[in-house]
Motif scaffolding. Structure first.
Motif, mmCIF file in Angstrom:
data_model
loop_
_atom_site.group_PDB
_atom_site.id
_atom_site.type_symbol
_atom_site.label_atom_id
_atom_site.label_comp_id
_atom_site.label_asym_id
_atom_site.label_seq_id
_atom_site.Cartn_x
_atom_site.Cartn_y
_atom_site.Cartn_z
ATOM 1 N N UNK A 30 0.932 -1.442 -0.028
ATOM 2 C CA UNK A 30 -0.074 0.228 -0.649
ATOM 3 C C UNK A 30 0.728 1.702 -0.380
ATOM 4 N N UNK A 31 1.849 0.770 0.462
ATOM 5 C CA UNK A 31 2.794 2.510 0.871
ATOM 6 C C UNK A 31 3.541 3.068 -0.767
ATOM 7 N N UNK A 32 3.445 1.554 -2.097
ATOM 8 C CA UNK A 32 3.869 1.880 -3.001
ATOM 9 C C UNK A 32 3.646 2.636 -4.042
ATOM 10 N N UNK A 33 1.589 1.503 -3.835
ATOM 11 C CA UNK A 33 0.726 1.036 -4.862
ATOM 12 C C UNK A 33 -0.798 2.303 -4.396
ATOM 13 N N UNK A 34 -1.096 2.217 -3.341
ATOM 14 C CA UNK A 34 -2.432 2.358 -2.853
ATOM 15 C C UNK A 34 -3.060 3.659 -3.075
ATOM 16 N N UNK A 35 -2.073 5.075 -3.535
ATOM 17 C CA UNK A 35 -2.577 5.744 -4.121
ATOM 18 C C UNK A 35 -3.650 6.193 -5.101
ATOM 19 N N UNK A 36 -2.679 5.160 -6.135
ATOM 20 C CA UNK A 36 -2.559 4.842 -8.087
ATOM 21 C C UNK A 36 -3.986 3.578 -7.778
ATOM 22 N N UNK A 37 -4.163 3.226 -6.913
ATOM 23 C CA UNK A 37 -5.115 2.107 -6.842
ATOM 24 C C UNK A 37 -6.768 2.773 -6.373
ATOM 25 N N UNK A 38 -6.176 3.971 -6.304
ATOM 26 C CA UNK A 38 -8.188 4.377 -5.176
ATOM 27 C C UNK A 38 -7.639 4.901 -6.013
ATOM 28 N N UNK A 39 -6.977 6.073 -7.422
ATOM 29 C CA UNK A 39 -7.173 6.618 -8.132
ATOM 30 C C UNK A 39 -8.010 6.130 -9.368
ATOM 31 N N UNK A 40 -7.061 4.908 -10.242
ATOM 32 C CA UNK A 40 -8.389 4.081 -10.443
ATOM 33 C C UNK A 40 -9.730 3.763 -10.421
ATOM 34 N N UNK A 41 -9.877 2.963 -9.057
ATOM 35 C CA UNK A 41 -11.373 2.765 -8.121
ATOM 36 C C UNK A 41 -12.358 4.204 -8.085
ATOM 37 N N UNK A 42 -11.768 5.193 -8.141
ATOM 38 C CA UNK A 42 -13.070 6.656 -8.017
ATOM 39 C C UNK A 42 -12.751 7.118 -8.725
ATOM 40 N N UNK A 43 -11.897 6.924 -9.700
ATOM 41 C CA UNK A 43 -12.327 7.496 -11.788
ATOM 42 C C UNK A 43 -13.602 6.535 -12.232
ATOM 43 N N UNK A 44 -12.762 5.333 -11.907
ATOM 44 C CA UNK A 44 -13.788 4.168 -12.584
ATOM 45 C C UNK A 44 -15.727 4.234 -12.100
ATOM 46 N N UNK A 45 -14.866 4.789 -10.627
ATOM 47 C CA UNK A 45 -16.890 4.567 -9.923
ATOM 48 C C UNK A 45 -17.687 5.809 -10.384
ATOM 49 N N UNK A 46 -16.426 6.509 -10.722
ATOM 50 C CA UNK A 46 -17.455 8.339 -11.227
ATOM 51 C C UNK A 46 -17.649 8.539 -12.737
ATOM 52 N N UNK A 47 -17.234 7.466 -13.377
ATOM 53 C CA UNK A 47 -17.335 7.401 -15.328
ATOM 54 C C UNK A 47 -18.720 6.865 -15.644
ATOM 55 N N UNK A 48 -18.418 5.923 -14.262
ATOM 56 C CA UNK A 48 -19.594 4.710 -14.789
ATOM 57 C C UNK A 48 -21.088 5.910 -14.144
ATOM 58 N N UNK A 49 -20.806 6.578 -13.041
ATOM 59 C CA UNK A 49 -22.918 6.962 -12.084
ATOM 60 C C UNK A 49 -22.360 7.893 -13.562
ATOM 61 N N UNK A 50 -21.389 8.689 -14.072
ATOM 62 C CA UNK A 50 -21.629 9.520 -14.727
ATOM 63 C C UNK A 50 -22.142 8.966 -16.524
ATOM 64 N N UNK A 101 -20.277 8.010 -18.432
ATOM 65 C CA UNK A 101 -18.986 8.379 -19.802
ATOM 66 C C UNK A 101 -18.602 6.572 -19.749
ATOM 67 N N UNK A 102 -18.400 5.919 -19.180
ATOM 68 C CA UNK A 102 -18.269 4.485 -19.324
ATOM 69 C C UNK A 102 -19.994 3.626 -19.095
ATOM 70 N N UNK A 103 -19.430 2.576 -19.306
ATOM 71 C CA UNK A 103 -20.294 1.383 -19.259
ATOM 72 C C UNK A 103 -20.282 0.716 -18.146
ATOM 73 N N UNK A 104 -21.842 0.619 -17.338
ATOM 74 C CA UNK A 104 -21.717 -0.366 -16.204
ATOM 75 C C UNK A 104 -20.185 -2.212 -16.364
ATOM 76 N N UNK A 105 -20.188 -1.846 -17.543
ATOM 77 C CA UNK A 105 -19.770 -3.652 -17.273
ATOM 78 C C UNK A 105 -18.375 -3.317 -17.429
#
Length: 550
Positions: free
Chosen positions: A498-518, A520-524
């Motif tokens: 987590x010390x090295x990779x968690x920031x990028x993993x969280x960024x991937x997660x939040x961006x993916x979820x926000x795109x799905x909600x809005x 701009x990306x399909x649910x799948x």
């Protein structure tokens, strides 16, 4: 009232972290005090040093923060009181913007050019322990932490102390923040106008949001109202408490716990954001957004609270502290806006599922070799004891301390005083509840009769203690809702990966979820997110979490 200003007020009861006071940080190695080494008087948590002790501190400043008293970091009531009572001189060695503080501190850790004492996060604590850069605080904590501080730390049933204990040594003093969750704040006056009830289910929530959008609840003849205001925080996780204007309760209604470690079908830990339940909740949020029930400018709007302040939104999710922020600014525009908070909507199990987060997010540490490691501990004793006396601006080396049950305990005590069942002096021994005394002594000035009706017209909004009392009674009452179902993460540990990779993993997660909600990306695309998360370090983190649980 700006969010930053209200967070200063809120620091007294939350949670929430160094942004609340516009300050954070600790002392600098520059001008260290080895030459001033001296014992404190009789191991007294509030004992005054015979000779001056200098504590050089780093300072994190919020550029938009302005002192309500015209004070400065160098010249303020706290620094003067600390000097007078403890004979400690607080000095600012370096100062950076709040957004740059972690970067500056990380550089100091990497170069071992540390402040004398500092407030750090869990990753930084782990790094400093491994590097042998900080003092063993076992003796300093045991001897000099005040009884109130110790009671607060012990209120976590060992969780707080476990995070600072390495090889049996207490290497830091953990913060403890009052337990709180994300509640549904809703315009009850709009509900009354449209003949609606607070939404008990997700279907009800959709219907209320639809009515708020389509039935002109503000009566201006324009289609300009918003059902649910929202920000980009989306939900809390195992590292921190709930954000403002989030969707945590909506995820939880579907038994989805993104950001938490939950038990999989095989009994092993699984990251909640990658489970099918999270996808189901995203499908609902996506549908609500497409129907215009959620603020269309989520992710675009500079501050999500502006639609609440302007009177255009009918609902938002927030902690108990809504009466601190953002509602005071909303009431300036419409004093009759009757905002009430509820433990709603209920999930499929008929419960309001809430995610219980880590109570300790910051840690007070002392540079190895500093002569008086108890000094910053004594300052924090002083902060806790006298916050109601001096306020919460410029608490420069503050680590937050609040009993887990502070919100509910204080609300219940105030209710008993209003009912005449108790007197303020009956709670004189409960000193760990730092604002309790003031609340109990002023509640009858703030709350108007009938005492059991929380509608806005039964409050003295002009009273200086209104914001806290309203937050406690309207937001805090939900802590006693019988439908509240607390969900714990299987782990609150930050692992090595987590010390090295968690920031990028969280960024991937939040961006993916926000795109799905809005949309701009399909649910799948959720399925691809899970694969990417696993490949980019998630699988390794999961393995490490499993190891910590053995």
């Amino acid at each position: 009232m700006s969010k930053q200003t209200v967070m200063v007020l809120l620091a007294a009861s939350m949670v929430t972290v160094t942004a609340c006071s516009g300050t954070s940080g600790g002392p600098s190695a520059t001008g260290s005090t080895e030459a001033n080494s001296q014992p404190a008087v009789a191991a007294d948590p509030f004992g005054k040093y015979e000779k001056p002790v200098t504590l050089n501190i780093a300072y994190s400043v919020d550029p938009s923060f302005k002192s309500s008293k015209g004070e400065t970091p160098e010249n303020n009531v706290w620094n003067k009181a600390i000097k007078e009572s403890l004979n400690i001189d607080l000095k600012i060695a370096w100062q950076v913007a709040k957004t740059n503080f972690d970067q500056k501190m990380n550089l100091a850790i990497a170069s071992n050019d540390l402040p004398d004492a500092m407030v750090v996060n869990q990753v930084q604590l782990n790094q400093m322990v491994k590097a042998g850069e900080i003092e063993d605080l076992t003796d300093a904590y045991n001897k000099y932490a005040s009884p109130a501080v110790k009671r607060i730390v012990e209120s976590t049933d060992g969780l707080a102390k476990s995070q600072v204990t390495f090889d049996g040594k207490i290497m830091a003093v953990p913060s403890v923040t009052a337990e709180d969750f994300s509640w549904l704040w809703i315009r009850k006056d709009w509900l009354d106008k449209l003949g609606l009830q607070p939404p008990k289910t997700m279907e009800d929530l959709e219907n209320v949001a639809k009515a708020f959008v389509e039935q002109d609840p503000d009566g201006n003849g324009k289609a300009d109202t918003i059902g649910l205001a929202a920000g980009t925080g989306l939900y809390n996780d195992f590292t921190q408490g709930p954000p403002n204007f989030d969707f945590t309760a909506i995820f939880s209604a579907y038994n989805a716990y993104p950001g938490f470690w939950v038990k999989g079908a095989d009994g092993k830990p699984v990251y909640g954001s990658t489970m099918p339940e999270a996808k189901k909740a995203l499908a609902k949020l996506r549908d609500m957004y497409a129907k215009g029930l959620i603020d269309k400018e989520i992710g675009i709007r500079k501050t999500p609270e502006e639609v609440v302040i302007s009177g255009k939104a009918g609902m938002f999710f927030c902690g108990f502290y809504g009466g601190y922020w953002p509602l005071p600014s909303a009431w300036q525009n419409d004093p009759k806006a009757n905002w009430q908070a509820y433990a709603l909507p209920l999930g499929e199990n008929g419960k309001y599922n809430v995610m219980t987060t880590n109570p300790s997010n910051t840690f007070l540490v002392v540079r190895k070799g500093y002569a008086n490691p108890e000094a910053p501990i004594k300052i924090n004793n002083f902060y806790l004891r006298d916050e109601s006396k001096y306020g919460n601006e410029f608490m420069l080396i503050r680590n937050f301390f609040a009993p887990l049950d502070e919100i509910g305990f204080e609300m219940k005590a105030a209710k008993e005083v209003l009912a005449g069942a108790k007197k303020p002096e009956d709670y004189a021994d409960n000193t760990e509840y730092k604002l309790l005394k003031n609340t109990l002594e002023t509640i009858k000035n703030t709350k108007l009769q009938p005492y059991d009706n929380m509608d806005i017209q039964y409050w003295n909004m002009a009273d200086k203690d209104f914001m806290r009392s309203y937050s406690l009674f309207v937001g805090g009452r939900n802590h006693f809702d019988p439908n509240v179902n607390k969900i714990k993460s299987l782990s609150y540990t930050r692992t090595q990966t987590m010390e090295n990779k968690w920031t990028n993993l969280l960024k991937l997660e939040k961006e993916s979820f926000l795109k799905i909600i809005m949309g701009s990306a399909p649910l799948d695309s959720f399925d691809q997110f899970v694969k990417d998360w696993q490949k980019q370090g998630g699988d390794q983190v999961t393995k490490e979490i499993e190891q910590t649980m053995k």
